[in-house]
Scaffold this active site. Structure first.
Site, PDB file in Angstrom:
ATOM      1  CG  ASN A   1      -2.042  -1.033   1.098  1.00 37.52           C
ATOM      2  OD1 ASN A   1      -2.512  -1.323  -0.002  1.00 37.52           O
ATOM      3  ND2 ASN A   1      -2.440  -1.622   2.216  1.00 37.52           N
TER       4      ASN A   1
ATOM      5  CG  HIS B   1       1.194   2.591   4.670  1.00 39.82           C
ATOM      6  ND1 HIS B   1      -0.143   2.515   4.375  1.00 39.82           N
ATOM      7  CD2 HIS B   1       1.417   1.570   5.529  1.00 39.82           C
ATOM      8  CE1 HIS B   1      -0.695   1.517   5.013  1.00 39.82           C
ATOM      9  NE2 HIS B   1       0.238   0.926   5.719  1.00 39.82           N
TER      10      HIS B   1
ATOM     11  CB  CYS C   1       6.732   8.303   7.694  1.00 42.06           C
ATOM     12  SG  CYS C   1       7.311   6.638   8.080  1.00 42.06           S
TER      13      CYS C   1
END
Length: 420
Positions: free
Chosen positions: A317, A319, A354
């Site tokens: 995904n 991330h 992040c």
């Protein structure tokens, strides 16, 4: 003729010795002058019997003197006599080829024996590496994991990251086994149509005992609703051999749009997909409702800077994997605590995600007694913060540590009750 030629190629026939003082017969069979190949005396030449004319050559001369054919043959044979040219001696060395084939088969047999998973001792599980299965009336997913040598740390026990990876793996396999896995990472088909993914907002973990190398653990997981737009997933980890509870964990999840990276409500179509798998049961870990106080540079006792995600830290995904955050938080844990204590529990609150280009800082402070009275304090609590360099919060957390090699905390986690 062909059969005779092939036979002669494999089994060369020596030339018959010449008769002493007599002429070599030209009759078929090359035997004595009056006997044919079948040992029957033949008729004379005038009787019209089959005869073969031999081409006679004059004996060669050596230094002006005649030398017989037999004498010349003897001289040539004594000086250099190469072996007769047959079909066999023109083939490669069969012994070397046979040795190579034997070596290959022995190596293959050895590898096959190494892959044999059958138990060598009666106390070993029959199939600890099998795929998971659905139990408890179809609501609980169960899977076994063997603790590998590369999953243990300096304490000779499995790391907290290893346990968290097991929890994440069973969660995804649960969705897959239920037939709800779409194209996304744990997303259902209806979620994939709307570019929705699951993200964790809170995680609570209690570890009563860490498994060691070679142990086989059994992980059970199930889900339930959490409010109007959330889902709760619980895990219970046991020792397969003793049945003792090793770890209990509970988590809260919400949906996020994969493109906009914003939180989203659960659509009705998605709710229909997942609601049939919800289990009405209390969480295995009592919720820690204590508010995590703010932590900044003025309160932090230990700070680790310059932490950056690697490409391998990202999931499908795009991330950072949730387990990676735990490793970064523990980067700033005080060395005296890490050396003398072990992680007994933690509560994490995820605020932001992040990306690959982020630069992070890990902050830690020791609560209550502090690091100076570590030997007398027994259990120790720490507060943590993972943030961007500009100050934006990513994960806030609280960890509880107990002295190593002491009596473990008693856990009272229970599976959901079976329906009757």
């Amino acid at each position: 003729m062909v059969a005779s030629a092939a036979t002669a190629a494999f089994f060369p026939v020596a030339s018959p010795p010449p008769e002493s003082g007599g002429k070599t017969s030209g009759k078929l069979g090359g035997g004595p002058a009056s006997v044919d190949a079948r040992g029957i005396r033949s008729k004379s030449a005038a009787s019209g019997g089959l005869q073969v004319k031999a081409n006679a050559q004059a004996p060669p001369k050596v230094n002006g003197s005649k030398v017989g054919v037999l004498e010349g043959y003897k001289i040539e044979n004594e000086t250099s006599s190469p072996p007769p040219r047959t079909f066999i001696n023109q083939l490669p060395d069969w012994s070397m080829l046979l040795a190579a084939i034997t070596t290959i088969f022995l190596a293959a047999e050895k590898q096959w024996m190494m892959l044999d998973w059958k138990p060598k001792r009666p106390d070993m599980l029959v199939d600890p590496f099998g795929l998971g299965r659905i139990v408890q009336d179809g609501f609980v997913y169960r899977q076994n994991f063997s603790i590998r040598s590369y999953e243990i740390g300096a304490d000779q026990t499995a790391s907290i990251e290893t346990l968290m990876n097991h929890l994440q793996e069973t969660a995804l396999n649960h969705v897959k086994s239920a037939g709800l896995l779409g194209d996304g990472f744990g997303s259902t088909p209806e979620m994939c149509k709307r570019n929705l993914i699951w993200v964790v907002t809170k995680m609570q973990v209690l570890v009563d005992r860490y498994p060691i190398w070679g142990d086989v653990v059994q992980v059970d997981t199930w889900v339930d609703s959490s409010g109007k737009n959330g889902m709760r997933r619980d895990w219970l980890v046991r020792d397969c051999k003793t049945g003792d509870i090793l770890t209990r964990a509970s988590s809260l999840w919400v949906m996020m749009n994969k493109k906009t990276r914003r939180l989203a409500k659960i659509p009705d179509e998605v709710r229909v997909e997942i609601a049939q798998y919800f289990v009405d049961s209390p969480p295995v870990v009592d919720e820690d409702g204590r508010k995590l106080p703010k932590l900044d540079d003025s309160k932090a006792e230990y700070i680790r800077t310059g932490l950056t995600p690697r490409w391998s830290d990202l999931d499908v995904n795009q991330h950072v994997n949730n387990v990676k955050y735990i490793g970064w938080i523990l980067e700033s844990a005080p060395p005296p605590i890490v050396e003398s204590h072990e992680l007994a529990g933690m509560t994490l609150e995820y605020r932001k995600e992040c990306n690959r280009d982020s630069v992070l800082q890990s902050l830690t402070t020791v609560l209550e007694n502090g690091i100076d009275r570590l030997a007398d304090s027994g259990f120790v609590e720490c507060q943590h913060l993972l943030r961007f360099e500009d100050g934006g919060e990513i994960v806030k957390g609280r960890t509880m540590w107990r002295p190593k090699f002491t009596k473990r905390i008693g856990g009272v986690g229970q599976l959901p009750a079976e329906s009757t």
